[in-house]
Design a protein around this motif. Structure first.
Motif: not given
Length: 341
Positions: A71-83, A111-116, A323-325
């Protein structure tokens, strides 16, 4: 710990910005985030390649104790929507499903990095923050604003079933002036950028833009400084244009943070994250940030009651990714998120 949760480890977590990808490893629900490594985004074609480099290095360190993550969770510096995901301030453009398949994961949460980072707020320890005043126990709604390569904004809201993140792209909201100098400053920047967002000036990519405009209004020749150099000279008082730039940066950030607090109703607190402000924390706490945070006319008293704090642990988003996981893959077993070790 439930059997499904215990059997799910190890987990891979990442906080991916425009400049660096930070990877971490979690071997149990109370073990914290370990084996943290920073990989330059520009050195890798995408997150799968960066993750493989990290995992190959980790396998060498752990030897026979290494097991591939499920299992993994990547917080990314952009809006996340779709694949399909494209980072705002780097060349990475990728498919979440393709990355999951390449890494052989059962689940991959993007997920968005600031959501994380927002998810980490209620669980931050005193050692991870500095505050303008004593902080109450986290409650209600909290907000986080982070000048890094770009400018992230998010919130987290307390509900009867736990804390729920409020992701957004507030860094691209229009920046407002609060005095004549700032009005002239924004007018100058609008000659080059028709829309002056908060990120345009309050970020790593924005500081040189702010510095150049401040220099012109001061009648000075702007040196070609990087964001790091502007911060260093400004906080040390060694260059008058950099000093004024850092002063305006903190004032504008305070005004913007007050706007975010009012918009989200973040009466539980507003946190400043990102990699820039921790470099000059002493200057920051003596700056006009808090004064401008409260300077909202009839709502001054409202904001005087809202605490503000600086997140000094630049790896806190990895905790939120963990926590998102738990929230998405094991919702019945959510506990206090592990910290970063």
């Amino acid at each position: 710990m439930s059997a499904p949760l215990a059997a799910s480890f190890p987990w891979l977590v990442a906080d991916i910005g425009g400049t660096n990808a930070r990877f971490g490893w979690i071997t149990g629900s109370h073990n914290g985030v370990e084996q943290v490594q920073h990989l330059p985004v520009s050195d890798h074609a995408g997150p799968a390649e960066a993750a493989v480099a990290y995992l190959d290095q980790l396998a060498g360190v752990l030897g026979d104790a290494y097991r591939p993550p499920r299992h993994a969770a990547f917080a990314v510096a952009t809006a996340v929507a779709g694949d399909q995901i494209a980072l705002t301030n780097s060349q990475w453009n990728f498919s979440r499903a393709a990355v999951q398949a390449e890494l052989g994961l059962d689940t991959l949460i993007m997920l968005n990095d600031f959501e994380a980072l927002a998810l980490s707020l209620p669980r931050l320890r005193p050692s991870q923050i500095q505050a303008h005043a004593a902080l109450p126990k986290p409650h209600g709604t909290l907000a986080v604003i982070g000048p890094g390569t770009g400018l992230g904004v998010a919130g987290v809201m307390q509900t009867c079933t736990g804390w729920v993140a409020l992701p957004g792209e507030g860094g691209h909201a229009t920046l407002a002036a609060a005095d004549e100098f700032e009005s002239a400053l924004l007018s100058r920047v609008r000659r080059d950028y028709p829309h002056v967002s908060a990120e345009r000036l309050l970020s790593g990519i924005g500081l040189p833009v702010l510095h150049g405009a401040v220099a012109e209004l001061m009648g000075a020749v702007a040196a070609r400084f990087t964001a790091e150099q502007i911060v260093a000279h400004g906080s040390a008082g060694s260059d008058p244009v950099c000093v004024r730039t850092l002063d305006v940066f903190c004032a504008l950030l305070g005004s913007f943070a007050g706007n975010v607090a009012l918009t989200l109703g973040a009466r539980g607190g507003v946190y400043i994250g990102g990699g820039i402000v921790p470099r000059f924390s002493q200057y920051f706490f003596a700056s006009r940030f808090r004064e401008r945070f409260e300077a909202k006319g009839r709502f001054r008293h409202y904001l005087q009651e809202v605490p503000t704090a600086l997140i000094t642990d630049t790896l806190a988003a990895l905790t939120g990714a963990a926590l998102a996981i738990e929230q998405q893959s094991f919702p019945a077993t959510v506990t206090t998120a592990p910290g970063v070790q």
